[in-house]
Design an enzyme around this catalytic site. Structure first.
Site, PDB file in Angstrom:
ATOM      1  N   LYS A  24     -73.915 -10.937 -33.513  1.00  0.00           N
ATOM      2  CA  LYS A  24     -73.211 -10.756 -34.782  1.00  0.00           C
ATOM      3  C   LYS A  24     -73.017  -9.267 -35.101  1.00  0.00           C
ATOM      4  O   LYS A  24     -73.745  -8.405 -34.616  1.00  0.00           O
ATOM      5  CB  LYS A  24     -73.966 -11.447 -35.922  1.00  0.00           C
ATOM      6  CG  LYS A  24     -73.982 -12.991 -35.830  1.00  0.00           C
ATOM      7  CD  LYS A  24     -72.694 -13.605 -36.288  1.00  0.00           C
ATOM      8  CE  LYS A  24     -72.629 -15.118 -36.070  1.00  0.00           C
ATOM      9  NZ  LYS A  24     -73.514 -15.870 -36.942  1.00  0.00           N
ATOM     10  N   ARG A  44     -78.901 -20.708 -31.797  1.00  0.00           N
ATOM     11  CA  ARG A  44     -77.551 -20.824 -31.246  1.00  0.00           C
ATOM     12  C   ARG A  44     -77.171 -19.464 -30.666  1.00  0.00           C
ATOM     13  O   ARG A  44     -77.055 -18.488 -31.404  1.00  0.00           O
ATOM     14  CB  ARG A  44     -76.578 -21.248 -32.351  1.00  0.00           C
ATOM     15  CG  ARG A  44     -75.136 -21.457 -31.903  1.00  0.00           C
ATOM     16  CD  ARG A  44     -74.281 -21.904 -33.093  1.00  0.00           C
ATOM     17  NE  ARG A  44     -72.903 -22.140 -32.708  1.00  0.00           N
ATOM     18  CZ  ARG A  44     -71.954 -21.223 -32.669  1.00  0.00           C
ATOM     19  NH1 ARG A  44     -72.242 -19.956 -33.022  1.00  0.00           N
ATOM     20  NH2 ARG A  44     -70.721 -21.524 -32.314  1.00  0.00           N
TER      21      ARG A  44
END
Length: 511
Positions: free
Chosen positions: A452, A487
């Protein structure tokens, strides 16, 4: 209000009510009935019903019983977690599934008992060995704040307090905050100063969970998944041209299959297949466009021999896509909007009877990073509260707590500081949800920090593909803080990190 103080106050209220002929009846344990089939009035009451099954398709027996309750004037409002338990009393029989539900009904106590017995008979229960095998067992644990003691019915159920397989699901139905006077009366009936929670602790409480005799499980595919034994890896497969990290790499069926094979070899437990990018400002596809991308790849992945015993998740916020994906063989749905972007999603999930990953996000991918969506008083508490609202809506639509997986939404409607606070504050997220529902607070927790942007900001790494080391650090912190599923893009390095985390947690549990 502090729970113990609440109990003190209500005990005070009961004594005062008794001294004045129960004029303040709202705080007294209402009517007791002894050895007579006298019925209370038909005002709506909140009840707790325990479920057990160890014959046939146990989960289907539960679902059938709940559906029949709904059509018999018993409206389910909360579900406990699902447990697989060793049989008690008569031990030479199959393991049970156990849970419990809170419901409202206008049926009077003996009529409620008659209705539940009829459901038991309809599902194949016959007279047999006491405590022996049965397709379904439905017991009334509580009926409003009332006690009943007749030849045919005793409320509270006389053996609640000795049975972990009853007490565990019962505690799930509560929150650490006591939300109404009826719940307060249930605590009083436990005859413990700390209420039902103390009674549960006397049996062993959470220390019982995960052992051979009592496992908290999530039904998925054709199995009961005990997710607490080790952390699970969800490998990301984006079949999109515009995802932030790997957009365009796996659009063809051949490249997608190759990628899945690699992730499974590296240790993926779940493959999360997404055909619509949810990065900030991503172009929104229609359900038809998403399905055109998704279905050919999904069909190819499902037919891979390597996928036997693995799970397939589909990342979508469209109920139409969810429905078609499950029909094609996917096992669970991962919804970044928790139902906010499709008002029919929760109803569809309830009908499909599959696990549902509900993630926290404000707005949609095009607006989630707007200034107004980045304002929090306390990010962990606010995220927990908002996510709880979404999953409660799902539960009221018919998705039981035992099918829920929660995701606090790292990177969605959060800035760098928010993401760090959530990673460090996962226990706080759980406990905040637990104030209102212990069952939902005990659902598997998924985190998705992989590659991210905030990792790039902290590490000075603009290239998303070079953020795997930072991802490993986040995953490690998250799992040690209580995350159950991660994830990730790079399965191999994160699988190794989880092995270390699992080993550390196992050692910690021994102390």
């Amino acid at each position: 209000m502090n729970f113990i103080k609440q109990l003190v106050l209500i005990k005070h209220g009961i004594r005062a009510a008794k001294s004045s002929s129960c004029k303040a009846a709202s705080l007294c344990l209402s009517r007791s009935f002894h050895h007579s089939p006298v019925e209370v009035n038909s005002e709506e009451q909140e009840v707790v019903i325990a479920l057990g099954s160890n014959v046939g398709d146990r989960l289907n027996n539960f679902e059938d019983a709940l559906n029949r309750m709904k059509h018999s004037g018993i409206q389910i409002s909360r579900h406990g977690c699902l447990y697989e338990t060793e049989p008690a009393y008569v031990t030479d029989q199959p393991h049970f599934l156990n849970s419990a539900v809170r419901a409202t009904t206008k049926l009077e106590p003996h009529k409620l008992l008659e209705t539940l017995k009829e459901i038991e008979r309809d599902l194949g229960r016959t007279a047999g060995i006491r405590y022996g095998p049965r397709p379904i067992d439905l017991d009334i644990l509580f009926y409003g704040s009332q006690t009943v003691n007749t030849d045919t019915l005793v409320i509270p159920h006389e053996r609640i307090w000795e049975r972990p397989f009853v007490m565990g699901p019962l505690v799930d139905l509560l929150g650490t905050d006591t939300d109404n006077d009826t719940i307060k009366s249930w605590h009083l009936l436990s005859r413990n100063s700390g209420g039902i929670f103390e009674a549960w602790q006397k049996l062993g409480g959470e220390s019982l969970i995960g052992k051979d005799g009592m496992k908290r499980v999530l039904p998925v595919g054709n199995r009961l998944w005990n997710w607490s034994t080790r952390a699970s890896v969800m490998g990301i497969l984006n079949v999109t041209p515009d995802s932030f990290s790997d957009g365009g790499e796996f659009i063809s069926i051949g490249s997608a299959v190759s990628r899945v094979r690699s992730m499974v070899t590296e240790g993926a437990d779940i493959i999360d297949l997404g055909a619509q990018s949810t990065r900030p400002m991503a172009m929104k596809l229609s359900p038809e466009q998403e399905l055109d991308r998704l279905i050919p790849v999904l069909e190819a992945v499902i037919n891979m021999p390597e996928m036997e015993e693995k799970l397939i998740s589909v990342d979508t916020f469209y109920s139409q896509v969810a429905l078609e994906a499950i029909k094609k063989g996917a096992h669970l749905i991962n919804d970044v909007s928790a139902g906010q972007l499709d008002s029919n999603m929760h109803n569809v999930i309830a009908g499909l009877k599959i696990p549902y990953i509900a993630m926290h996000m404000r707005g949609d991918p095009s607006t989630m990073q707007n200034d107004e969506n980045l304002v929090y008083d306390d990010v962990c508490k606010d995220v927990a509260s908002e996510l709880y609202t979404r999953v409660r809506d799902a539960e009221l639509s018919g998705v039981p707590a035992w099918r829920m997986i929660l995701d606090p939404g790292i990177g969605f409607s959060k800035n760098t500081k928010h993401n760090l606070d959530i990673l460090a504050g996962l226990p706080g997220v759980r406990s905040e949800i637990g104030r209102k529902s212990l069952a939902l607070s005990r659902a598997p927790l998924l985190i998705g920090p992989s590659r991210k942007r905030f990792l790039g900001e902290i590490c000075g790494q603009p290239d998303a593909a070079r953020r795997d080391a930072a991802t490993v650090a986040c995953v490690t912190a998250g799992v040690l803080g209580g995350a159950d599923i991660v994830r990730v893009h790079n399965v191999g390095v994160n699988r190794d990190a989880l092995r270390i985390c699992d080993a550390m947690l196992q050692r910690k549990r021994k102390f």
